[in-house]
Design a protein around this motif. Structure first.
Motif, PDB file in Angstrom:
ATOM      1  N   GLY A 206      85.682  53.582  37.748  1.00 15.60           N
ATOM      2  CA  GLY A 206      85.951  54.046  36.401  1.00 15.60           C
ATOM      3  C   GLY A 206      87.141  53.325  35.812  1.00 15.60           C
ATOM      4  N   GLU A 207      87.571  53.764  34.633  1.00 13.23           N
ATOM      5  CA  GLU A 207      88.628  53.075  33.894  1.00 13.23           C
ATOM      6  C   GLU A 207      89.950  53.074  34.642  1.00 13.23           C
ATOM      7  OE1 GLU A 207      91.122  53.594  29.747  1.00 13.23           O
ATOM      8  OE2 GLU A 207      89.025  54.252  29.775  1.00 13.23           O
ATOM      9  N   ALA A 208      90.315  54.213  35.258  1.00 13.23           N
ATOM     10  CA  ALA A 208      91.596  54.274  35.973  1.00 13.23           C
ATOM     11  C   ALA A 208      91.605  53.278  37.133  1.00 13.23           C
ATOM     12  CB  ALA A 208      91.851  55.688  36.481  1.00 13.23           C
ATOM     13  N   HIS A 209      90.524  53.235  37.888  1.00 11.78           N
ATOM     14  CA  HIS A 209      90.430  52.286  39.004  1.00 11.78           C
ATOM     15  C   HIS A 209      90.534  50.846  38.511  1.00 11.78           C
ATOM     16  CE1 HIS A 209      89.112  50.566  42.833  1.00 11.78           C
ATOM     17  NE2 HIS A 209      88.268  49.818  42.141  1.00 11.78           N
ATOM     18  N   ASP A 210      89.814  50.541  37.448  1.00  9.83           N
ATOM     19  CA  ASP A 210      89.827  49.174  36.910  1.00  9.83           C
ATOM     20  C   ASP A 210      91.214  48.785  36.411  1.00  9.83           C
ATOM     21  OD1 ASP A 210      87.136  49.073  37.492  1.00  9.83           O
ATOM     22  OD2 ASP A 210      86.488  49.407  35.413  1.00  9.83           O
ATOM     23  N   THR A 211      91.911  49.733  35.803  1.00  5.68           N
ATOM     24  CA  THR A 211      93.272  49.475  35.323  1.00  5.68           C
ATOM     25  C   THR A 211      94.203  49.188  36.490  1.00  5.68           C
ATOM     26  OG1 THR A 211      92.960  50.862  33.369  1.00  5.68           O
ATOM     27  CG2 THR A 211      95.230  50.466  34.070  1.00  5.68           C
ATOM     28  N   MET A 212      94.111  50.004  37.544  1.00  2.83           N
ATOM     29  CA  MET A 212      94.951  49.792  38.722  1.00  2.83           C
ATOM     30  C   MET A 212      94.733  48.394  39.313  1.00  2.83           C
ATOM     31  SD  MET A 212      95.109  51.919  42.340  1.00  2.83           S
ATOM     32  CE  MET A 212      93.466  51.408  42.884  1.00  2.83           C
ATOM     33  N   ILE A 213      93.477  48.009  39.468  1.00  2.00           N
ATOM     34  CA  ILE A 213      93.163  46.704  40.064  1.00  2.00           C
ATOM     35  C   ILE A 213      93.660  45.566  39.172  1.00  2.00           C
ATOM     36  CG2 ILE A 213      91.299  45.166  40.767  1.00  2.00           C
ATOM     37  CD1 ILE A 213      91.824  47.487  42.708  1.00  2.00           C
ATOM     38  N   ALA A 214      93.468  45.686  37.868  1.00  3.05           N
ATOM     39  CA  ALA A 214      93.923  44.637  36.945  1.00  3.05           C
ATOM     40  C   ALA A 214      95.433  44.470  37.012  1.00  3.05           C
ATOM     41  CB  ALA A 214      93.487  44.969  35.522  1.00  3.05           C
ATOM     42  N   ALA A 215      96.174  45.595  37.071  1.00  5.35           N
ATOM     43  CA  ALA A 215      97.634  45.528  37.151  1.00  5.35           C
ATOM     44  C   ALA A 215      98.071  44.866  38.455  1.00  5.35           C
ATOM     45  CB  ALA A 215      98.231  46.923  37.030  1.00  5.35           C
ATOM     46  N   MET A 216      97.387  45.174  39.551  1.00  2.83           N
ATOM     47  CA  MET A 216      97.704  44.566  40.843  1.00  2.83           C
ATOM     48  C   MET A 216      97.426  43.061  40.827  1.00  2.83           C
ATOM     49  SD  MET A 216      96.225  47.535  43.411  1.00  2.83           S
ATOM     50  CE  MET A 216      96.692  46.727  44.947  1.00  2.83           C
ATOM     51  N   GLU A 217      96.329  42.670  40.212  1.00  2.00           N
ATOM     52  CA  GLU A 217      95.970  41.247  40.202  1.00  2.00           C
ATOM     53  C   GLU A 217      96.949  40.421  39.363  1.00  2.00           C
ATOM     54  OE1 GLU A 217      91.834  41.209  39.138  1.00  2.00           O
ATOM     55  OE2 GLU A 217      91.192  41.755  41.172  1.00  2.00           O
ATOM     56  N   GLU A 218      97.550  41.044  38.364  1.00  2.00           N
ATOM     57  CA  GLU A 218      98.594  40.338  37.617  1.00  2.00           C
ATOM     58  C   GLU A 218      99.804  40.054  38.510  1.00  2.00           C
ATOM     59  OE1 GLU A 218      97.300  42.159  33.260  1.00  2.00           O
ATOM     60  OE2 GLU A 218      99.209  42.769  34.140  1.00  2.00           O
ATOM     61  N   VAL A 219     100.119  40.983  39.424  1.00  2.00           N
ATOM     62  CA  VAL A 219     101.225  40.751  40.361  1.00  2.00           C
ATOM     63  C   VAL A 219     100.874  39.640  41.347  1.00  2.00           C
ATOM     64  CG1 VAL A 219     102.680  41.782  42.150  1.00  2.00           C
ATOM     65  CG2 VAL A 219     102.067  43.117  40.134  1.00  2.00           C
ATOM     66  N   ILE A 220      99.623  39.545  41.750  1.00  4.32           N
ATOM     67  CA  ILE A 220      99.213  38.440  42.626  1.00  4.32           C
ATOM     68  C   ILE A 220      99.521  37.103  41.964  1.00  4.32           C
ATOM     69  CG2 ILE A 220      97.230  37.265  43.680  1.00  4.32           C
ATOM     70  CD1 ILE A 220      95.978  40.013  44.142  1.00  4.32           C
ATOM     71  N   ALA A 221      99.154  36.954  40.691  1.00  2.00           N
ATOM     72  CA  ALA A 221      99.398  35.701  39.977  1.00  2.00           C
ATOM     73  C   ALA A 221     100.886  35.403  39.875  1.00  2.00           C
ATOM     74  CB  ALA A 221      98.769  35.767  38.582  1.00  2.00           C
ATOM     75  N   LEU A 222     101.681  36.431  39.584  1.00  2.83           N
ATOM     76  CA  LEU A 222     103.121  36.230  39.467  1.00  2.83           C
ATOM     77  C   LEU A 222     103.756  35.927  40.815  1.00  2.83           C
ATOM     78  CD1 LEU A 222     103.919  39.124  36.991  1.00  2.83           C
ATOM     79  CD2 LEU A 222     103.938  36.682  36.480  1.00  2.83           C
ATOM     80  N   GLY A 223     103.295  36.618  41.867  1.00  8.03           N
ATOM     81  CA  GLY A 223     103.808  36.352  43.203  1.00  8.03           C
ATOM     82  C   GLY A 223     103.581  34.902  43.601  1.00  8.03           C
ATOM     83  N   ASN A 224     102.395  34.410  43.330  1.00  6.73           N
ATOM     84  CA  ASN A 224     102.103  33.007  43.629  1.00  6.73           C
ATOM     85  C   ASN A 224     103.034  32.078  42.870  1.00  6.73           C
ATOM     86  OD1 ASN A 224      99.013  32.342  45.000  1.00  6.73           O
ATOM     87  ND2 ASN A 224      99.620  34.439  44.672  1.00  6.73           N
ATOM     88  N   ALA A 225     103.307  32.403  41.614  1.00  6.38           N
ATOM     89  CA  ALA A 225     104.215  31.579  40.810  1.00  6.38           C
ATOM     90  C   ALA A 225     105.645  31.621  41.357  1.00  6.38           C
ATOM     91  CB  ALA A 225     104.200  32.051  39.357  1.00  6.38           C
TER      92      ALA A 225
END
Length: 300
Positions: A206-225
């Motif tokens: 659902g929307e809450a799950h999708d929001t959580m995953i999207a927020a986490m994936e943004e941290v993955i990109a920043l961590g790599n940077a």
């Protein structure tokens, strides 16, 4: 070891309770300013329904500690650094069980990197409202050294944790672990707060799950940077960790909403947004969560 704890939230009380039960009344003490001491001294806590009292000490009269555990909210870190001033001596080791990716460096700036170990508290579902602490999972501490001079601190704390059977592991890449936990908290803390849901709610499709995953994936990109090699495997590991917790439990920011306290959103979405600007990486999920938290907190 003589352990002093700064902060009487869920983790501070949980670790104080554990150390007292295994090492005795004199092994652990909360340190606070005189006004807090006046309010809290002698207070009875309910730790999983068992009554417990703790040693409490005026920060201006505090004796030197072998180990200082910092367990405050992000907004309380500056005052905590001052509160622990008399606790820190030549041989003192300091560990922070706070969320985020910056507390150790801020403490080290005041007291020296040679006193630090880097720590992640993960896998617990502790909730504290008023004087009552509840948890079904204590989780574990991950400890490690960022710098070579901190290795001796890791060994000393490991020896103590072995003696009291504290659940912990040494982590050879502690900064990867810290960023992984940050990724999880950015997702689950903010989503549970803004959607008014629990661990079960963010694990369902659902929307809450999708929001959580999207927020986490943004941290993955920043961590790599930032040179931290986070991957989707890390994302899946931490989502799996949520599945071990009490489904009806809620993380700290959701507890803040219940208690109408201002949250650690600046440490989570605030940090992500600033790093996004630094690396020119879009972070729309965290920008949206940041705005949602602001709207909620305006009503307090």
């Amino acid at each position: 070891m003589k352990v002093k704890i700064i902060g009487m939230g869920a983790l501070g009380v949980m670790y104080a309770n554990y150390i007292k039960e295994r090492a005795g009344e004199d092994a652990v003490c909360f340190v606070m300013d005189s006004s807090r001491l006046e309010r809290y001294e002698g207070q009875v806590f309910l730790c999983n329904k068992k009554e417990q009292t703790f040693c409490m000490e005026d920060s201006e009269k505090a004796e030197k500690a072998d180990l200082v555990i910092v367990a405050v909210k992000y907004n309380g870190l500056a005052s905590a650094i001052e509160t622990m001033r008399h606790c820190v001596g030549d041989g003192t080791i300091i560990m922070s069980v706070m969320n985020g990716i910056s507390s150790e460096d801020r403490i080290a700036a005041q007291y020296g990197a040679d006193k630090m170990i880097y720590t992640v508290a993960q896998g617990m579902d502790a909730m504290k409202f008023g004087n009552e602490l509840k948890y079904t999972q204590m989780g574990e501490l991950r400890i490690g050294a960022k710098l070579p001079q901190q290795e001796k601190n890791v060994e000393a704390v490991s020896k103590y944790f072995d003696e009291i059977q504290m659940p912990y592991q040494k982590d050879a890449d502690i900064m990867h672990r810290i960023w992984g936990k940050f990724m999880l908290n950015v997702g689950v803390n903010q989503t549970c707060m803004t959607y008014g849901t629990n661990y079960a709610g963010v694990l369902r499709e659902g929307e809450a799950h999708d929001t959580m995953i999207a927020a986490m994936e943004e941290v993955i990109a920043l961590g790599n940077a930032e040179g931290i090699a986070l991957t989707w495997t890390d994302r899946d590991y931490y989502v799996g960790l949520l599945e071990t917790l009490d489904p009806e439990g809620i993380p700290s920011m959701a507890q803040d909403r219940v208690s109408r306290r201002h949250s650690e959103v600046e440490m989570f979405a605030g940090t992500v947004i600033e790093l996004g600007k630094k690396h020119q990486i879009p972070v729309p999920a965290n920008e949206r969560l940041y705005q949602m938290v602001q709207e909620i907190e305006k009503e307090y």
